[in-house]
Design an enzyme around this catalytic site. Structure first.
Site, PDB file in Angstrom:
ATOM      1  N   GLY A  13      41.692  35.041  41.287  1.00 27.55           N
ATOM      2  CA  GLY A  13      42.849  35.886  41.571  1.00 27.55           C
ATOM      3  C   GLY A  13      42.519  37.340  41.906  1.00 27.55           C
ATOM      4  CG  ASN A  14      41.263  40.140  38.941  1.00 24.62           C
ATOM      5  OD1 ASN A  14      42.473  39.874  38.927  1.00 24.62           O
ATOM      6  ND2 ASN A  14      40.639  40.640  37.921  1.00 24.62           N
ATOM      7  CE  LYS A 131      47.157  27.771  39.510  1.00 26.42           C
ATOM      8  NZ  LYS A 131      45.927  28.496  39.237  1.00 26.42           N
ATOM      9  CE  LYS A 216      39.240  30.112  42.045  1.00 15.56           C
ATOM     10  NZ  LYS A 216      39.563  30.214  40.648  1.00 15.56           N
ATOM     11  CE  LYS A 278      38.040  31.258  36.173  1.00 15.67           C
ATOM     12  NZ  LYS A 278      38.658  30.862  37.449  1.00 15.67           N
TER      13      LYS A 278
HETATM   14  P1  ADP Z   1      40.716  33.414  38.165  1.00 19.31           P
HETATM   15  O1  ADP Z   1      42.121  33.849  38.396  1.00 19.31           O
HETATM   16  O2  ADP Z   1      39.708  34.490  38.459  1.00 19.31           O
HETATM   17  O3  ADP Z   1      40.338  32.129  38.825  1.00 19.31           O
HETATM   18  P2  ADP Z   1      41.465  33.194  35.351  1.00 19.31           P
HETATM   19  O4  ADP Z   1      42.110  34.514  35.274  1.00 19.31           O
HETATM   20  O5  ADP Z   1      42.290  31.988  35.316  1.00 19.31           O
HETATM   21  O6  ADP Z   1      40.507  33.145  36.612  1.00 19.31           O
HETATM   22  O7  ADP Z   1      40.374  33.029  34.196  1.00 19.31           O
HETATM   23  C1  ADP Z   1      39.424  34.041  33.929  1.00 19.31           C
HETATM   24  C2  ADP Z   1      39.765  34.689  32.608  1.00 19.31           C
HETATM   25  O8  ADP Z   1      39.503  33.797  31.542  1.00 19.31           O
HETATM   26  C3  ADP Z   1      38.959  35.906  32.236  1.00 19.31           C
HETATM   27  O9  ADP Z   1      39.473  37.062  32.798  1.00 19.31           O
HETATM   28  C4  ADP Z   1      39.051  35.942  30.706  1.00 19.31           C
HETATM   29  O10 ADP Z   1      40.064  36.846  30.315  1.00 19.31           O
HETATM   30  C5  ADP Z   1      39.513  34.550  30.336  1.00 19.31           C
HETATM   31  N1  ADP Z   1      38.699  33.826  29.358  1.00 19.31           N
HETATM   32  C6  ADP Z   1      39.214  32.911  28.512  1.00 19.31           C
HETATM   33  N2  ADP Z   1      38.253  32.387  27.749  1.00 19.31           N
HETATM   34  C7  ADP Z   1      37.095  32.960  28.102  1.00 19.31           C
HETATM   35  C8  ADP Z   1      35.743  32.811  27.652  1.00 19.31           C
HETATM   36  N3  ADP Z   1      35.416  31.951  26.701  1.00 19.31           N
HETATM   37  N4  ADP Z   1      34.793  33.564  28.236  1.00 19.31           N
HETATM   38  C9  ADP Z   1      35.126  34.449  29.206  1.00 19.31           C
HETATM   39  N5  ADP Z   1      36.388  34.625  29.671  1.00 19.31           N
HETATM   40  C10 ADP Z   1      37.372  33.893  29.129  1.00 19.31           C
HETATM   41 MG    MG Z   2      43.259  35.273  37.066  1.00 18.75          MG
END
Ligand code: ADP
Ligand code: MG
Length: 314
Positions: A13-14, A131, A216, A278
């Protein structure tokens, strides 16, 4: 023999939109420009790159537009909105990546493939939406939204903890995989499986879109395996995966084996809506024959590939 390594890079997302901004087109372009700068650096190192990206905020916003304008224009369903976000984000990435590549002295075609991904119509995910899409809502906004038929889930803390959730079925097969391979072999940088791909099911030999959003990261793992890519690079907003994330016991991991990853996943270290998919994607990719998978931040992409940052799953 061609020894160039193929990397599937999954943008979170970021990488597409800074959540601190108002989400205007200018803000989106700024975020994408920054991401493309990093991706161009990876391409400049000689890797063959295939891009995927999320669409949670964008597809949620598009659905709101459908609803708000429904008296004026017939609303489009979620699968069509998924396809629209592939075009929207693919278009912006095509422009920004082309320019970022030119800045490092590379002229390469960048193309977006509208990608359909087959799912199982009996996937239990259809009965259990998980989701999150679109904006965050406050407790006060909740009843009106639920009356509209939204399924809401508490996903955050603070004043706006609620978010709409939709079904997220397992990706089974990438319909356009052969065309994606042809484009890559012809030297194009391909953007595919945007937003996890448009979920479709096959009924009596015909394809039909379904209202869902595929994860994704799981779609990226499938794409990477089917392409025979060597590396899966998942870019999000943390530099490393942690155990006991967000607690005083937090420890960041620089390497973990598939077996350790499975163990920590089952112990609940990686939540379903964020880090879980992930880690699961990294596991599936390695089990499917991939060489290396990394989870890291956009900023650390190149360092992770060189073993100096990020979490490597092996
Ligand atoms: P994106 O939108 O980049 O695909 P998400 O925002 O869904 O990803 O997931 C990433 C987030 O997951 C990180 O910003 C963090 O806050 C969170 N997170 C949850 N559990 C963990 C973990 N065990 N280690 C690192 N980050 C984690
Ligand atoms: Mg995100």
């Amino acid at each position: 023999m061609n020894t160039t390594k193929t990397i599937v890079i999954a943008l979170g997302g970021n990488a597409l939109l800074d959540p601190q901004t108002n989400g205007s087109l200018a803000e989106q372009i700024r975020a994408i420009e920054r991401s493309c700068e990093k991706i161009a650096q990876v391409i400049a190192k000689g890797y063959r790159v295939v891009l995927t990206h999320g669409n949670g905020p964008q597809v949620g916003n598009l659905l709101i537009q459908q609803e708000a304008a429904k008296e004026l224009v017939p609303p489009l369903p979620l699968d069509v909105c998924d396809a629209m976000t592939q075009g929207q984000l693919g278009y912006l990435i095509q422009q920004q990546l082309r320019e970022a590549l030119l800045r490092v002295g590379l002229a390469k075609p960048v193309v977006t493939m509208v990608t359909q991904v087959q799912v199982d119509p009996n996937d239990p995910a259809f009965a259990n939406p998980t989701k999150p899409i679109g904006p965050f809502y406050s407790e006060r906004e909740r009843p009106v939204l639920e009356q509209k038929g939204y399924v809401l889930k508490r996903v955050g803390k603070g004043a706006k903890p609620w978010r709409r959730v939709v079904a997220s079925p397992e990706p089974k097969e990438i319909v356009e995989i052969e065309s994606i391979k042809e484009l890559i072999d012809a030297g194009s940088i391909v953007i595919a499986c945007g937003g996890g791909g448009v979920p479709i099911v096959c009924e009596d030999g015909r394809w039909r879109g379904v209202e869902a959003v595929i994860d994704k990261d799981l779609a990226s793992a499938l794409l990477a395996s089917e392409l025979g890519a060597q590396i899966l690079l998942i870019l999000t907003d943390v530099e490393r995966v942690a155990l006991h994330f967000g607690t005083p016991q937090q420890v960041f991991l620089d390497k973990l084996s598939v077996r350790e990853a499975r163990k920590y996943l089952s112990e609940g270290h990686f939540p379903a809506g964020s880090m879980g998919p992930k880690v699961e994607a990294a596991i599936r990719f390695i089990e499917g024959g991939g060489e290396r998978a990394y989870i890291t931040s956009l900023e650390k992409a190149l360092e992770a590939l060189e073993g100096r940052a990020g979490t490597e799953v092996h």
